[in-house]
Design a protein around this motif. Structure first.
Motif, PDB file in Angstrom:
ATOM      1  N   VAL A   1       1.801  -7.670 -10.532  1.00 32.36           N
ATOM      2  CA  VAL A   1       2.787  -7.329  -9.510  1.00 32.36           C
ATOM      3  C   VAL A   1       2.888  -8.508  -8.555  1.00 32.36           C
ATOM      4  O   VAL A   1       1.868  -9.083  -8.148  1.00 32.36           O
ATOM      5  CB  VAL A   1       2.380  -6.053  -8.744  1.00 32.36           C
ATOM      6  CG1 VAL A   1       3.348  -5.780  -7.602  1.00 32.36           C
ATOM      7  CG2 VAL A   1       2.333  -4.868  -9.708  1.00 32.36           C
ATOM      8  N   ILE A   2       4.112  -8.917  -8.217  1.00 35.93           N
ATOM      9  CA  ILE A   2       4.295  -9.976  -7.225  1.00 35.93           C
ATOM     10  C   ILE A   2       4.851  -9.357  -5.942  1.00 35.93           C
ATOM     11  O   ILE A   2       5.731  -8.507  -5.977  1.00 35.93           O
ATOM     12  CB  ILE A   2       5.202 -11.110  -7.735  1.00 35.93           C
ATOM     13  CG1 ILE A   2       6.589 -10.580  -8.151  1.00 35.93           C
ATOM     14  CG2 ILE A   2       4.539 -11.827  -8.885  1.00 35.93           C
ATOM     15  CD1 ILE A   2       7.573 -11.701  -8.479  1.00 35.93           C
ATOM     16  N   LEU A   3       4.279  -9.808  -4.826  1.00 34.45           N
ATOM     17  CA  LEU A   3       4.607  -9.259  -3.513  1.00 34.45           C
ATOM     18  C   LEU A   3       4.872 -10.387  -2.529  1.00 34.45           C
ATOM     19  O   LEU A   3       4.326 -11.487  -2.663  1.00 34.45           O
ATOM     20  CB  LEU A   3       3.438  -8.420  -2.974  1.00 34.45           C
ATOM     21  CG  LEU A   3       2.903  -7.280  -3.838  1.00 34.45           C
ATOM     22  CD1 LEU A   3       1.586  -6.780  -3.260  1.00 34.45           C
ATOM     23  CD2 LEU A   3       3.921  -6.161  -3.896  1.00 34.45           C
TER      24      LEU A   3
ATOM     25  N   GLY B   1       5.575   7.325 -16.478  1.00 32.82           N
ATOM     26  CA  GLY B   1       6.577   8.316 -16.124  1.00 32.82           C
ATOM     27  C   GLY B   1       7.173   8.108 -14.742  1.00 32.82           C
ATOM     28  O   GLY B   1       7.476   9.074 -14.034  1.00 32.82           O
ATOM     29  N   ILE B   2       7.364   6.844 -14.363  1.00 32.18           N
ATOM     30  CA  ILE B   2       7.848   6.513 -13.025  1.00 32.18           C
ATOM     31  C   ILE B   2       9.232   5.883 -13.111  1.00 32.18           C
ATOM     32  O   ILE B   2       9.484   5.019 -13.969  1.00 32.18           O
ATOM     33  CB  ILE B   2       6.872   5.539 -12.327  1.00 32.18           C
ATOM     34  CG1 ILE B   2       5.565   6.266 -12.007  1.00 32.18           C
ATOM     35  CG2 ILE B   2       7.482   4.953 -11.048  1.00 32.18           C
ATOM     36  CD1 ILE B   2       4.488   5.353 -11.466  1.00 32.18           C
ATOM     37  N   LYS B   3      10.119   6.304 -12.238  1.00 28.78           N
ATOM     38  CA  LYS B   3      11.433   5.675 -12.124  1.00 28.78           C
ATOM     39  C   LYS B   3      11.409   4.782 -10.886  1.00 28.78           C
ATOM     40  O   LYS B   3      11.276   5.270  -9.756  1.00 28.78           O
ATOM     41  CB  LYS B   3      12.535   6.726 -11.993  1.00 28.78           C
ATOM     42  CG  LYS B   3      13.929   6.117 -11.958  1.00 28.78           C
ATOM     43  CD  LYS B   3      15.011   7.186 -11.924  1.00 28.78           C
ATOM     44  CE  LYS B   3      16.394   6.551 -11.910  1.00 28.78           C
ATOM     45  NZ  LYS B   3      17.472   7.571 -11.879  1.00 28.78           N
ATOM     46  N   PRO B   4      11.522   3.469 -11.057  1.00 25.40           N
ATOM     47  CA  PRO B   4      11.423   2.579  -9.895  1.00 25.40           C
ATOM     48  C   PRO B   4      12.631   2.700  -8.972  1.00 25.40           C
ATOM     49  O   PRO B   4      13.731   3.068  -9.408  1.00 25.40           O
ATOM     50  CB  PRO B   4      11.353   1.184 -10.527  1.00 25.40           C
ATOM     51  CG  PRO B   4      12.068   1.330 -11.831  1.00 25.40           C
ATOM     52  CD  PRO B   4      11.746   2.730 -12.309  1.00 25.40           C
TER      53      PRO B   4
ATOM     54  N   PHE C   1      12.352  -8.658   0.053  1.00 27.91           N
ATOM     55  CA  PHE C   1      13.288  -7.612  -0.351  1.00 27.91           C
ATOM     56  C   PHE C   1      12.637  -6.528  -1.215  1.00 27.91           C
ATOM     57  O   PHE C   1      13.242  -5.493  -1.465  1.00 27.91           O
ATOM     58  CB  PHE C   1      14.471  -8.224  -1.113  1.00 27.91           C
ATOM     59  CG  PHE C   1      15.397  -9.010  -0.244  1.00 27.91           C
ATOM     60  CD1 PHE C   1      16.306  -8.373   0.590  1.00 27.91           C
ATOM     61  CD2 PHE C   1      15.350 -10.389  -0.228  1.00 27.91           C
ATOM     62  CE1 PHE C   1      17.164  -9.095   1.396  1.00 27.91           C
ATOM     63  CE2 PHE C   1      16.204 -11.130   0.574  1.00 27.91           C
ATOM     64  CZ  PHE C   1      17.112 -10.477   1.402  1.00 27.91           C
ATOM     65  N   GLY C   2      11.427  -6.755  -1.691  1.00 31.71           N
ATOM     66  CA  GLY C   2      10.766  -5.759  -2.530  1.00 31.71           C
ATOM     67  C   GLY C   2       9.668  -6.411  -3.353  1.00 31.71           C
ATOM     68  O   GLY C   2       9.240  -7.528  -3.073  1.00 31.71           O
ATOM     69  N   PHE C   3       9.219  -5.694  -4.401  1.00 30.90           N
ATOM     70  CA  PHE C   3       8.211  -6.232  -5.309  1.00 30.90           C
ATOM     71  C   PHE C   3       8.801  -6.328  -6.710  1.00 30.90           C
ATOM     72  O   PHE C   3       9.880  -5.814  -6.993  1.00 30.90           O
ATOM     73  CB  PHE C   3       6.968  -5.331  -5.320  1.00 30.90           C
ATOM     74  CG  PHE C   3       7.125  -4.076  -6.147  1.00 30.90           C
ATOM     75  CD1 PHE C   3       6.648  -4.014  -7.453  1.00 30.90           C
ATOM     76  CD2 PHE C   3       7.746  -2.940  -5.625  1.00 30.90           C
ATOM     77  CE1 PHE C   3       6.781  -2.866  -8.221  1.00 30.90           C
ATOM     78  CE2 PHE C   3       7.885  -1.788  -6.382  1.00 30.90           C
ATOM     79  CZ  PHE C   3       7.401  -1.744  -7.687  1.00 30.90           C
ATOM     80  N   SER C   4       8.090  -6.995  -7.601  1.00 26.94           N
ATOM     81  CA  SER C   4       8.501  -7.033  -8.999  1.00 26.94           C
ATOM     82  C   SER C   4       7.260  -7.162  -9.877  1.00 26.94           C
ATOM     83  O   SER C   4       6.130  -7.240  -9.368  1.00 26.94           O
ATOM     84  CB  SER C   4       9.478  -8.184  -9.259  1.00 26.94           C
ATOM     85  OG  SER C   4      10.091  -8.023 -10.533  1.00 26.94           O
TER      86      SER C   4
ATOM     87  N   TYR D   1       8.052   1.561  -3.089  1.00 33.79           N
ATOM     88  CA  TYR D   1       8.649   0.378  -2.474  1.00 33.79           C
ATOM     89  C   TYR D   1       9.836  -0.107  -3.302  1.00 33.79           C
ATOM     90  O   TYR D   1       9.907   0.135  -4.511  1.00 33.79           O
ATOM     91  CB  TYR D   1       7.607  -0.738  -2.353  1.00 33.79           C
ATOM     92  CG  TYR D   1       6.485  -0.417  -1.403  1.00 33.79           C
ATOM     93  CD1 TYR D   1       6.621  -0.649  -0.034  1.00 33.79           C
ATOM     94  CD2 TYR D   1       5.286   0.135  -1.866  1.00 33.79           C
ATOM     95  CE1 TYR D   1       5.589  -0.358   0.850  1.00 33.79           C
ATOM     96  CE2 TYR D   1       4.248   0.431  -0.996  1.00 33.79           C
ATOM     97  CZ  TYR D   1       4.410   0.184   0.361  1.00 33.79           C
ATOM     98  OH  TYR D   1       3.390   0.491   1.235  1.00 33.79           O
ATOM     99  N   PRO D   2      10.786  -0.798  -2.680  1.00 30.27           N
ATOM    100  CA  PRO D   2      11.946  -1.322  -3.421  1.00 30.27           C
ATOM    101  C   PRO D   2      11.510  -2.276  -4.533  1.00 30.27           C
ATOM    102  O   PRO D   2      10.610  -3.096  -4.342  1.00 30.27           O
ATOM    103  CB  PRO D   2      12.754  -2.063  -2.340  1.00 30.27           C
ATOM    104  CG  PRO D   2      12.294  -1.486  -1.047  1.00 30.27           C
ATOM    105  CD  PRO D   2      10.856  -1.103  -1.237  1.00 30.27           C
TER     106      PRO D   2
END
Length: 298
Positions: free
Chosen positions: A167-169, A210-213, A233-236, A189-190
């Motif tokens: 995960v990048i933050l 089972g997660i919808k981002p 603006f969020g994470f990816s 988080y976005p």
């Protein structure tokens, strides 16, 4: 042995332009046009529809393309085998790869291989479409290629590395100092999403749990995503290999439940592969082991 007319036909079909094919093969546009007119006369079928500024295959041309491609690839394999019988330490290895391998692995791999095989040349193909990479290997357009498993085609595959997702933050994110990124926070988080079809395996991290981002924004390339994340603006989520080298000011976090993509190199068959290709694959395996011994996971 190389059939220039067939090579011109394949390149024009791939690029959709006499001019671009001429530039790629080192001919004049008039020269390519003459070669293809000669081929059409020999085969007694029209191969291209000449449009203003381009060229499209006719239905006959589309049917003949895979057959002519097989002829060219068979001639290449025959030439490689002749070179081996004559003990020539030369020739060309055609390699296909996706972006992160092309940037972070291939230069070092080729440099290492050429120390022992200085006369070998490389022809590199690039695509982030894994299905297209498999097709290139299966058809014989390349001698070997890097893939993400599982492989859908009947190819011989050599596993190279389990590449973890990170995960990048942004540096000021509330979770930036946590030891890992909680699975529960994947929907809190976005999320900055890479355009669908590129590294689609990243989306499997969400479906697995089972997660919808909460997709805030979608960008077409990884550097655009990283830039947006770095500005808060969020994470990816990215494979670790894609994050090597200089990028943006970011924090990298392992997931609470770690996920990986499996990187491999593949060939059609060891029986038909050239000795140089097999040597290159052995060199690649050793290079990966050495690389991660020197530079462990981020």
């Amino acid at each position: 042995m190389n059939n220039q007319k067939y090579e011109a036909f394949i390149k024009t079909a791939e690029l959709g332009s006499f001019k671009k094919a001429a530039e790629a093969l080192g001919y004049t546009q008039a020269g390519i046009s003459y070669i293809l007119n000669t081929l059409e006369n020999e085969l007694d079928v029209p191969l291209f529809i000449r449009d203003y500024g381009g060229a499209r295959l006719t239905s006959d041309g589309e049917q003949l393309l895979p057959w002519i491609r097989d002829v060219c690839n068979s001639e290449r394999r025959l030439q490689v085998k002749l070179n081996e019988l004559k003990s020539l330490e030369s020739g060309t290895i055609r390699v296909a790869a996706f972006t992160s391998v092309s940037i972070h692995w291939l230069p070092g791999m080729i440099q290492t291989f050429l120390k022992d095989h200085p006369k070998v040349e490389f022809d590199l193909r690039w695509s982030d479409d894994i299905d297209e990479l498999e097709r290139l290997i299966r058809r014989g357009d390349v001698d070997c290629g890097f893939l993400i498993l599982p492989c859908k085609s009947n190819l011989e595959v050599i596993h190279l590395k389990s590449d973890p997702f990170l995960v990048i933050l942004p540096v000021n994110h509330p979770l930036a100092k946590e030891p890992f990124y909680p699975i529960s926070s994947l929907s809190e988080y976005p999320y900055i999403e890479l355009k669908e079809g590129v590294y689609s395996e990243m989306n499997e991290v969400f479906s697995r749990h089972g997660i919808k981002p909460d997709v805030f924004m979608t960008a077409e390339n990884d550097h655009a995503v990283m830039a947006l994340v770095s500005k808060g603006f969020g994470f990816s989520i990215f494979p670790e290999l894609s994050l090597r080298g200089p990028t943006f000011p970011l924090v990298h976090k392992e997931l609470e439940v770690q996920a990986y993509r499996e990187l491999a190199i593949a060939i059609r068959s060891k029986e038909t592969a050239s000795a140089a290709t097999l040597d290159f694959i052995s060199s690649v395996e050793q290079w990966v082991r050495d690389f991660y011994h020197r530079e462990p996971t981020l």
